[in-house]
Design a protein around this motif. Structure first.
Motif, PDB file in Angstrom:
ATOM      1  N   LEU A 177      49.080  94.517  14.986  1.00  0.00           N
ATOM      2  CA  LEU A 177      48.327  95.580  15.624  1.00  0.00           C
ATOM      3  C   LEU A 177      49.202  96.822  15.719  1.00  0.00           C
ATOM      4  N   THR A 193      40.437 107.130  19.700  1.00  0.00           N
ATOM      5  CA  THR A 193      39.611 106.409  20.669  1.00  0.00           C
ATOM      6  C   THR A 193      38.935 107.386  21.622  1.00  0.00           C
ATOM      7  N   ASP A 211      44.256  93.007  30.218  1.00  0.00           N
ATOM      8  CA  ASP A 211      43.626  93.715  29.105  1.00  0.00           C
ATOM      9  C   ASP A 211      44.095  93.118  27.783  1.00  0.00           C
ATOM     10  N   GLN A 219      43.799  93.442  23.290  1.00  0.00           N
ATOM     11  CA  GLN A 219      43.391  93.996  21.997  1.00  0.00           C
ATOM     12  C   GLN A 219      43.539  92.866  20.974  1.00  0.00           C
ATOM     13  N   SER A 276      42.406  91.455  16.920  1.00  0.00           N
ATOM     14  CA  SER A 276      41.780  91.570  15.610  1.00  0.00           C
ATOM     15  C   SER A 276      41.584  90.160  15.066  1.00  0.00           C
ATOM     16  N   MET A 295      37.869  94.426  15.445  1.00  0.00           N
ATOM     17  CA  MET A 295      38.721  94.798  16.569  1.00  0.00           C
ATOM     18  C   MET A 295      37.934  94.596  17.859  1.00  0.00           C
ATOM     19  N   ASN A 301      38.483  94.948  22.067  1.00  0.00           N
ATOM     20  CA  ASN A 301      39.267  95.366  23.220  1.00  0.00           C
ATOM     21  C   ASN A 301      38.538  94.942  24.487  1.00  0.00           C
TER      22      ASN A 301
END
Length: 821
Positions: free
Chosen positions: A30, A58, A660, A662, A664, A670, A672
């Motif tokens: 990532l 983003t 949190d 993230q 893939s 992806m 989140n």
């Protein structure tokens, strides 16, 4: 050690266990965001503090247009309104200051390209050409200039480039919105690089509809420009210049009035016109539902467009609108001295506004205001930094000075203090109604600090972080609520006291003056002789006071790399926020006594783990706060009743957790996700009982109750977000992607103000895009709040009488085209 500390240490064991189980993860695939949270470039996953970082891409795709929009991306961060004055209130992890006055400083530090914005009213400008946004949670006082307790939000602009680059973006959306954004960057000559960026948003169509007439509100007219220049003075020194300007001529948002019984309150806080026609027997619409009430429709609202004084014949434009300008600049010098670097940052910002807002959510005039504000802020920071792979250090000094003048013209002719007094039988105001108020104040603040920060790799995979900052802040405030041109406040006060007042005279009752109280108790007689009205008027003077505070903040942190991919950390820190003054309309000077500083002691543990062969980043944190003397809203017991006041809550506690991710999971995918849990509690506070209290000269009429056990305002127990995106290549070589995101925020109690409670809500957004393989152009079709969810991030008493909600945007959709040269 209290019970919450014990719980936190137990939770920390679980954190370490999770992180240890992940210690075998391989190198990350990532892309890691680089941040400057500790005043130097570091990978966000290498920093032993909790940071939520968002890239410029983003920010653009999620439709972030202002600092307030960042809350939609960040669990644990809320941005709301506490009244219709144009002043947003930022809260992180339950640490916030629910004050609506312009002079109020935030618990959350706001920084634009390292420059502090000390007043949140200055933060509503457009966000554009942003490289990244960093949200730092918990006290950060050792490295940042202004005193805050909750954390920081850092906005970092794209910098000038050596190579030529240019781009333009155009958006067309519903409600007639047309938006254009662009930039040009490149070398101007040898050693000189420049960048100019702009953004303009225009709309001639309103998104809010009046409940009682054919009228719309919500037009937009915002233009912003930023020019950056990087100059290599020599091989070792670079000067970076930043000049920026924002002009906002948009409509303000109107409130929506509602029946308070729908939220477990009374129908209203205080009666007002034209409510008498619906609730008093014999009224034209007795027992019917008022047409200005609304729930469930996020476009429905109402507002006052104008007011004509019966006393002066003057007509005022009260339509909610902005005429705001922000102009500023900064100069940053970075000079490589060999083993260390000297950095100097000088900044100046000037903010002006003439802004009208409608508090009451109706076409009536219970509460409306026009704010005229002039703000000037100057700051200077000098720091030295140096170090190597095992030891890094920063020492520095900071100075800031700001001046504020505020003119707050308030209109309330339909309130219980004015024309509503007679039909509702309120004898105090019926003979002499108060229809207009002129509140004026000035504030000067000087702050100076010295600070030091170190990061020491004292053993393999172990790092110790220390920070300390001494700050002195002096704040001088002078203000009063004056008799307006219509003289209605003067007439009211002359009916209560033997005083002679005229328009322009101070009309705040001097009950903080023992001499005046002595005269009042004596019936305004001295040696058997009545004191003259002119002598009594001499006591009605603007209130002046000064806060002069010294404080030391410090931080101690330790982090350990269990492997190349797993970091665990713990931080113990102390932060504080300086005291302040109440800039609301004042009836008595006791209402203006300053509140003192607040202090936050934070214990936090967390981990940052790169998992699944680098395809997942999982970060978590657990924290516990001891909150001392929290600055909070409270009732001010005044001659006219219970009105806006500020106080300190002696003791509060906050415990929470955040996670949190993230991830893939496969080529092109992806995901989140973020989640935050909060548990807040006031543990010691004797608050004013508004229902039982009344004003008396000796203060004996103030009745208090034990408010222990209440939650803090703007503290949802749960908040989370989820984003999923899939991207794939087409046969033509172009790239297609689809994405959707979902945001949820739990209900809030409103803390000490149950009228400020909000319901739980969720908002879903979706996007589908097509772009060239080289990224030179793209087209994005998007929709926000796709289900047209009715939600209100803020609620409060609408000035004097009605209960109101400030609703979120309805469904919006549009297309955005980007082209890079």
């Amino acid at each position: 050690m209290n019970s919450n500390h014990k719980k936190l240490f137990q939770y920390s064991a679980l954190v370490v266990a999770i992180a240890s189980a992940s210690a075998g993860a391989s190198a990350a695939t990532l892309e890691e965001v680089v941040v400057t949270a500790q005043k130097r470039e570091q990978g966000v996953n290498d920093v032993g503090i909790t940071v939520n970082a968002f890239s410029g891409e983003t920010i653009r795709e999620m439709g972030v247009a202002s600092a307030e929009d960042i809350a939609m991306l960040t669990p644990g961060l809320t941005v709301n309104e506490t009244a219709a004055t144009g002043v947003p209130a930022y809260t992180i992890r339950g640490v916030g200051f629910q004050d609506y006055t312009t002079s109020s400083s935030s618990t959350v530090g706001l920084y634009f390209d390292e420059v502090a914005i000390p007043y949140t009213v200055m933060s509503r400008g457009a966000i554009f050409d942003v490289q990244r946004v960093e949200v730092l949670k918990g006290p950060q006082g050792d490295l940042y200039g202004r005193n805050t307790t909750a954390g920081q939000i850092n906005f970092v602009s794209n910098k000038p480039t050596e190579e030529f680059s240019a781009g333009v973006s155009t958006t067309i959306a519903n409600f007639g919105v047309v938006e254009a954004e662009g930039h040009v960057s490149g070398s101007l000559s040898e050693g000189v690089r420049g960048r100019v960026a702009f953004k303009t948003t225009q709309s001639s169509e309103g998104w809010q509809k009046s409940l009682t007439r054919d009228d719309e509100l919500g037009e937009k007219d915002v233009t912003a420009v930023r020019a950056l220049l990087d100059i290599d003075l020599n091989d070792a020194a670079t000067l970076s210049l930043n000049v920026h300007y924002v002009d906002d001529q948009s409509d303000n948002k109107a409130n929506t009035a509602y029946d308070g019984r729908d939220a477990g309150l009374g129908q209203f806080s205080a009666p007002h016109l034209p409510l008498d026609q619906y609730i008093i027997p014999g009224g034209d619409f007795f027992e019917q539902t008022p047409p200005f009430y609304s729930t469930g429709d996020n476009r429905a609202a109402d507002w006052t467009n104008s007011y004509t004084s019966e006393e002066t014949g003057k007509t005022w434009n009260l339509r909610p609108r902005r005429d705001n300008q922000l102009f500023g600049g900064s100069a940053k010098l970075e000079w490589d001295l060999g083993d260390m670097t000297l950095t100097s940052l000088t900044a100046y910002d000037k903010f002006e506004r003439a802004e009208a807002n409608d508090w009451d959510g109706g076409a009536y005039n219970d509460s409306s205001n026009i704010n005229t504000t002039d703000l000037e802020v100057f700051s200077q920071e000098i720091r030295l930094s140096g170090g190597d792979e095992s030891f890094n250090w920063i020492v520095g000094a900071y100075y800031s000075s700001d001046e504020m003048e505020e003119y707050y013209h308030y209109f309330m002719s339909d309130s219980v203090y004015a024309n509503a007094a007679a039909p509702f039988g309120v004898g105090l105001f019926a003979p002499t109604p108060i229809k207009e108020l002129d509140t004026k104040y000035s504030q000067e603040t000087d702050s100076q600090a010295i600070f030091a920060h170190t990061e020491w790799q004292f053993a393999e995979n172990w790092r110790l972080t220390t920070g300390v900052r001494w700050t002195n802040e002096e704040r001088t405030w002078t203000g009063c609520t004056f008799v307006a041109e219509d003289d209605t406040l003067g007439n009211f006060l002359e009916a209560q006291f033997p005083v002679a007042l005229s328009p322009g005279d101070c009309g705040t009752v001097p009950d903080a003056n023992p001499e005046f109280i002595g005269l009042l108790l004596a019936g305004f007689e001295v040696d058997g002789e009545m004191v003259s009205p002119e002598q009594v008027a001499a006591y009605f003077q603007p209130y002046t006071d000064t806060i002069d505070e010294d404080n030391v903040m410090w931080k101690l942190g330790i982090d350990h790399s269990l492997s190349e991919d797993v970091l665990v950390y713990g931080t113990y820190s102390v932060g504080y926020k300086s005291g302040g003054f109440n800039g609301a309309n004042s009836n008595t000077t006791l209402q203006l006594i300053p509140i003192k500083e607040e202090k936050l002691t934070s214990l936090e543990v967390g981990f940052k783990a790169t998992l699944l062969e680098g395809s997942m980043q999982l970060n978590g944190a657990l924290f516990q706060y001891d909150y001392e003397d929290k600055q909070e809203q409270d009732r001010a017991v005044a001659l006219v009743g219970n009105i806006s006041g500020l106080t300190n809550v002696p003791e509060s506690e906050i415990t929470g957790a955040e996670l949190d991710m993230q991830w893939s999971p496969a080529e092109g995918w992806m995901i989140n996700a973020g989640i935050a849990w909060l548990d807040t509690e006031i543990t010691d506070w004797m608050a004013i009982d508004g229902a039982e209290s009344s004003w008396t000269p000796d203060g004996s009429g103030v009745v208090r109750f034990d408010a222990s056990g209440l939650e803090l305002a703007q503290s949802p127990e749960w908040s989370y977000n989820l984003l999923a995106q899939y991207e794939w290549s087409l046969a033509s070589g172009m790239v297609m992607r689809v994405a959707g995101d979902y945001v949820y925020q739990d209900s809030t109690t409103g803390g000490s103000q149950p009228t400020d409670a909000t319901d739980a809500y969720w908002v879903a957004n979706a996007r589908i895009g097509l772009s060239s393989a080289d990224g030179n152009w793209s087209a994005l079709l998007w929709a926000r709040n796709i289900t047209d969810e009715y939600y209100f991030p803020a609620a409060y008493t609408g000035g004097n009488g009605p209960y109101v909600r400030s609703v979120g945007m309805p469904r919006t959709f549009g297309v955005t085209l980007n082209y890079n040269f």
